[in-house]
Design an enzyme around this catalytic site. Structure first.
Site, PDB file in Angstrom:
ATOM      1  N   LYS A  46     -34.106   8.363 -71.094  1.00  0.00           N
ATOM      2  CA  LYS A  46     -34.976   9.058 -72.043  1.00  0.00           C
ATOM      3  C   LYS A  46     -34.391   9.055 -73.457  1.00  0.00           C
ATOM      4  CE  LYS A  46     -37.867  11.183 -68.824  1.00  0.00           C
ATOM      5  NZ  LYS A  46     -37.244  10.705 -67.628  1.00  0.00           N
TER       6      LYS A  46
HETATM    7  C1  PLP Z   1     -37.897  10.079 -66.572  1.00  0.00           C
HETATM    8  C2  PLP Z   1     -37.076   9.297 -65.596  1.00  0.00           C
HETATM    9  C3  PLP Z   1     -37.655   8.312 -64.744  1.00  0.00           C
HETATM   10  C4  PLP Z   1     -39.142   8.037 -64.715  1.00  0.00           C
HETATM   11  O1  PLP Z   1     -39.613   7.395 -65.876  1.00  0.00           O
HETATM   12  P1  PLP Z   1     -41.177   7.419 -66.220  1.00  0.00           P
HETATM   13  O2  PLP Z   1     -41.281   6.822 -67.568  1.00  0.00           O
HETATM   14  O3  PLP Z   1     -41.595   8.863 -66.174  1.00  0.00           O
HETATM   15  O4  PLP Z   1     -41.866   6.603 -65.169  1.00  0.00           O
HETATM   16  C5  PLP Z   1     -36.825   7.605 -63.892  1.00  0.00           C
HETATM   17  N1  PLP Z   1     -35.498   7.863 -63.844  1.00  0.00           N
HETATM   18  C6  PLP Z   1     -34.918   8.788 -64.629  1.00  0.00           C
HETATM   19  C7  PLP Z   1     -33.460   9.039 -64.500  1.00  0.00           C
HETATM   20  C8  PLP Z   1     -35.670   9.535 -65.537  1.00  0.00           C
HETATM   21  O5  PLP Z   1     -35.083  10.467 -66.302  1.00  0.00           O
END
Ligand code: PLP
Length: 475
Positions: A112
C-alpha cells in the site's frame, strides 16, 4: 484527461477533483474516459530507467496537465526516496520462469505504501494550490492504518486521525501507528471493536455540517490516484523482463481488486500482458465469479492473509463497467441487486470477455502454509509472507493448467507484504521467526503516543474537531 463515474450519474472531473473526491457523488468509482496509449517503442524506451522516471512517464498522461512535469517529477522522486531499495520494487527470481515482485520496501513494509506515499504528497500539493486543508479520518483493524499514517505524516495541509480497537491489534501493528509522533498524526485507541471504529467513522461522514467544518476526507482503496500509482510497477517489471518483446503474466494476491485492476489498466495502455491471475484465500468470491459469472456474497472467514479477507471487492466495479459496455445505469442496477440480494451475474459473453485476460484461483490455509514452508526449504530458500504465498500458489496452479499462460511468458507474482509483518504464520510454517528490517528494528524502543476514547460519537467528534487545522481555519 477526464474521468467518468462507473455509475454514469456524477459530474465528469479532471485529475485534481478526482484525487480529492475519492468516491464519485453517485456512489460510483472514477475511471479515465479513455486510456493513454504507449507504443512498443515508447515501452522499450523505459528499459533501464530509474523507477521514479518510469513512474513519471507512465503517470504523466493521467494528470492532463494539472501538475507541471517538473513539479510532478520532484514529487515522484521525493516519494520513492522513502523506499529502502534502489530498485524501489525489485524482482527476485524463484524458479526458471517465476519471479516475485517485492512491493514491500516502503515505510510500513506493505505494498500500500507504493500508492499511499504518492497520494499523501499529491493531496498536499493540490490543497496548497487551492489554499485548502483536509482532515483524514479512518478506522483500522491494524493492517492498513500505518500506511495511511505514513502517507500523511508531516503533510502541511493534512491532519489524520486513525481509530483502532484498543488491545485488539498486534503490538507491531499498533507501534507502527503510535510511534509516529508528527504533530498532524492522531491515534485513537477506541474502547470497542473494529466494527465500532468503522461505525463511528461512517457516522462522522454522515454528519454533513461536521464533514464540511473539518474538511473530512479519506484515502481509501477506491481513490483513482492509488490505481494510477500501481500501474507503474507493472510497466517497470515487464520491461525489466524483456517487454514489449516478451510476454509477461502477473499473479496478484487480491482483496479489493485495486492492485489487479491496475494491471488491467497497464494492459489497456499497451503493455503486452499475457494473463492476469487473481489469487484468493478462503474468501474466494472472486475465484467463484471467474468460474461461474456470478458474484455471490458470503460471510468473511479470518485467514492467515487478513488483508485479503473481504466480502466485496470494491474496485471490481471498475472492471464491471467495461464488461457492461461502459453503461453506468447497468452498473448501478447490478450494484443495487448486489446490495439487496447479495448477488449479481454477468452474461456468458461478458464472462468470456473477462476470461480472455483473467483467471482466478483459490489457495486455502493449509496450502498457504505448505507454500511458505516449501519455498523456504527450496534451494536458495526465500521467505514469503502469507499473502504472497497465496499468489505463489495461484501462479503455480495457473502454470500447470493447460492453455492458461503462454509457454513463452514470464510469470511475476506480486509480493504485497514483508514476511516480518506476519511473523506468527511464517514462524509456524518455517520454524524461523522473520526479523524486522533495519528501518524498523528499534520499533519496540520508540516512544508511543495515543489517546484512549470511549465508544461514543460525541467524544470522537470533539476529539477530531480539536485536532483539525481545517476546523480551526473555518471557525
Ligand atoms: C491490501 C492488500 C492486499 C490486497 O490488495 P487489493 O488491491 O485490495 O486487491 C494484498 N496483500 C496485502 C498485504 C495488502 O495489504
Amino acid at each position: 484527461m477526464r474521468y467518468v463515474s462507473t455509475r454514469g450519474a456524477a459530474p465528469v472531473l479532471g485529475f485534481e477533483d478526482v484525487l480529492l473526491a475519492g468516491l464519485a457523488r453517485d456512489g460510483g468509482l472514477y475511471v479515465p474516459e479513455s486510456w493513454p496509449q504507449f507504443s512498443p517503442d515508447e515501452i522499450r524506451a523505459l528499459r533501464g530507467l530509474p523507477y521514479a522516471e518510469i513512474a513519471v512517464r507512465v503517470m504523466l498522461p493521467f494528470l492532463g496537465g494539472a501538475i507541471a512535469e517538473d513539479e510532478f517529477r520532484a514529487i515522484v522522486r521525493d516519494t520513492y526516496a522513502t523506499f529502502d531499495h534502489a530498485a524501489v520494487t525489485p524482482l527476485v527470481q524463484l524458479d526458471s520462469r517465476t519471479w516475485v515482485l517485492e512491493l514491500f520496501h516502503g515505510p510500513t513494509l506493505a505494498f500500500k505504501d507504493v500508492a499511499l506515499q504518492l497520494l499523501g504528497r499529491l493531496f498536499d500539493h493540490v490543497l496548497a494550490k487551492r489554499g485548502q486543508r483536509v482532515t483524514i479520518v479512518g478506522a483500522t483493524s491494524g493492517d492498513t492504518g500505518s500506511a495511511a499514517i505514513e502517507a500523511c505524516r508531516d503533510r502541511e495541509n493534512v491532519d489524520i486521525v486513525i481509530l483502532h480497537p484498543q488491545g485488539r491489534t498486534s503490538a507491531v501493528q499498533r507501534r507502527q501507528m503510535t510511534t509516529v509522533l508528527s504533530s498532524n498524526v492522531h491515534n485513537v485507541a477506541l474502547e470497542g471493536t473494529f466494527d465500532d471504529c468503522q461505525d463511528l467513522v461512517k457516522a462522522l461522514f454522515n454528519d454533513g455540517a461536521f464533514r464540511d467544518r473539518v474538511g473530512l476526507s479519506a484515502v481509501n482503496s477506491i481513490n483513482w490516484a492509488r490505481i494510477m500509482a500501481q500501474i507503474v510497477y507493472y510497466f517497470a517489471a515487464a520491461v525489466a523482463l524483456g517487454a514489449p518483446d516478451r510476454k509477461v503474466a502477473f499473479t496478484v494476491p487480491t482483496g479489493n481488486f485495486g492492485n489487479v485492476y491496475a494491471a488491467y489498466g497497464a494492459r489497456a495502455m499497451g503493455l503486452p500482458i499475457d494473463r492476469l491471475v487473481v489469487g484468493s484465500n478462503s474468501n474466494d468470491i472472486l475465484a467463484r465469479f471467474f468460474a461461474s459469472g456470478s458474484m455471490v456474497m458470503a460471510p468473511v472467514t479470518p485467514t492467515l492473509s487478513p488483508s485479503m479477507d473481504i466480502q466485496i471487492s470494491s474496485n471490481f466495479e471498475r472492471l464491471l463497467f467495461d464488461l457492461l459496455g461502459r453503461d453506468g445505469s447497468a452498473v448501478q442496477a447490478s450494484m443495487d441487486r448486489f446490495r439487496a440480494e447479495g448477488r449479481f451475474a454477468v452474461t456468458p459473453d461478458q464472462l468470456n470477455a473477462a476470461l480472455v485476460l483473467f483467471a482466478g484461483y483459490r489457495v486455502d490455509e493449509t496450502q498457504t502454509m505448505d507454500i511458505i514452508r516449501a519455498t523456504a526449504t527450496a534451494s536458495g530458500g526465500y521467505t514469503l509472507d502469507p499473502h504472497t504465498a497465496v499468489g505463489v500458489g495461484a501462479a503455480a496452479a495457473a502454470l500447470s493448467d493447460a492453455g492458461v499462460v503462454d509457454d513463452a511468458a514470464a510469470m511475476v507474482v506480486l509480493s504485497t507484504a514483508h514476511p516480518a509483518k506476519f511473523p506468527d504464520a511464517v514462524e509456524q510454517a518455517t520454524g524461523r521467526r522473520p526479523g524486522l528490517p533495519p528501518r524498523l528494528s528499534d520499533l519496540f524502543e520508540r516512544e508511543e503516543r495515543l489517546t484512549v476514547l470511549p465508544n461514543d460519537l460525541a467524544e470522537v467528534q470533539s476529539f477530531v474537531m480539536g485536532r483539525s487545522r481545517a476546523a480551526g481555519a473555518n471557525a
